[in-house]
Design a protein around this motif. Sequence first.
Motif, mmCIF file in Angstrom:
data_model
loop_
_atom_site.group_PDB
_atom_site.id
_atom_site.type_symbol
_atom_site.label_atom_id
_atom_site.label_comp_id
_atom_site.label_asym_id
_atom_site.label_seq_id
_atom_site.Cartn_x
_atom_site.Cartn_y
_atom_site.Cartn_z
ATOM 1 N N ASN A 17 39.521 34.622 35.679
ATOM 2 C CA ASN A 17 37.986 34.800 35.487
ATOM 3 C C ASN A 17 37.742 35.998 36.663
ATOM 4 N N CYS A 18 38.768 36.664 36.778
ATOM 5 C CA CYS A 18 38.838 37.767 37.636
ATOM 6 C C CYS A 18 39.572 39.149 36.758
ATOM 7 N N PHE A 19 39.253 40.330 37.562
ATOM 8 C CA PHE A 19 39.525 41.539 36.815
ATOM 9 C C PHE A 19 40.771 41.957 37.910
ATOM 10 N N GLY A 20 41.735 40.889 38.516
ATOM 11 C CA GLY A 20 42.687 41.364 39.341
ATOM 12 C C GLY A 20 42.336 42.264 40.615
ATOM 13 N N LEU A 21 41.364 41.910 41.042
ATOM 14 C CA LEU A 21 40.863 42.801 42.379
ATOM 15 C C LEU A 21 41.717 42.736 43.419
ATOM 16 N N CYS A 22 42.171 41.463 43.797
ATOM 17 C CA CYS A 22 43.297 41.444 44.996
ATOM 18 C C CYS A 22 44.265 42.563 44.661
#
Length: 276
Positions: A17-22
């Motif tokens: 549920n993330c856009f690969g931010l890290c």
Amino acid sequence: MKDHPGALAGLRGDCANCFGLCCVALPFAASADFAVDKDAGTPCRNLRDDHRCGIHARLRQRGFTGCTVYDCFGAGQKVSRSTFGGQDWRTGSPAHARRMFEVFPVVRQLHELLWYLTEALTLPAARPLHPELRTLLATTEALTLRSPEELAEVDVAAHRQKVNELLLKTSELARAGMGGRRKNRRGADLMGARLKGADLRGANLRGAYLIAADLTGADLRGADLIGADLRDTDLTDADLTGAFFLTQPQLNAARGGAGTRLPASVSRPLHWTGGV
């Protein structure tokens, strides 16, 4: 946020549920932890178009050990789905992407504080402080729900200081119940120390440097481990039952095995048993 152990489940990274931010927002330098250099705001070369890692199952073998010890404490999905309402950094304007990358580290720090405050509320000995802890927990949660523009202005250092003062009081109450002589090793340089079988019950190890220390078979029950550097620390057969303020990233950076006894707040790292 509920003050029970299950509440910690929402403070772990949910990459689906993330856009690969890290993998985009954060920088890293070529080292033992990362195979290449990468600037902040630049997508990792292994990040696919669907925001998943192309070498996830082989990160350690490919020189990206740093990725396997990282956790955003749930900040990735908060920023992706709540702060920016599901708008991908790939499809927005360059200004939108920059703001998302700017906000992510702020929310990550706030979510780490949420982890500590939530765990503090599970400690029976800290009951006298529970009203204050709940108030500060609610305040911290409210900060994470601010707009992108407001988040960029949050003084995280000042807020962390308020949280830390209360966590120090929590630690004193929690460790007082251990009895005996409680060692104070706060901020101590214990890099490479030979502490095999050491009695560290109720010890204050806040911010201690335990890099590559030998803690095999050590008794760490009820120890305060907030901020302790456990990179390559050998925790084989150590007993960390009841140890508190220990995070998954700290544990992921250490070495251990099936005989290592852990508090319920963390999971046994996959690489301890031959996984990623």
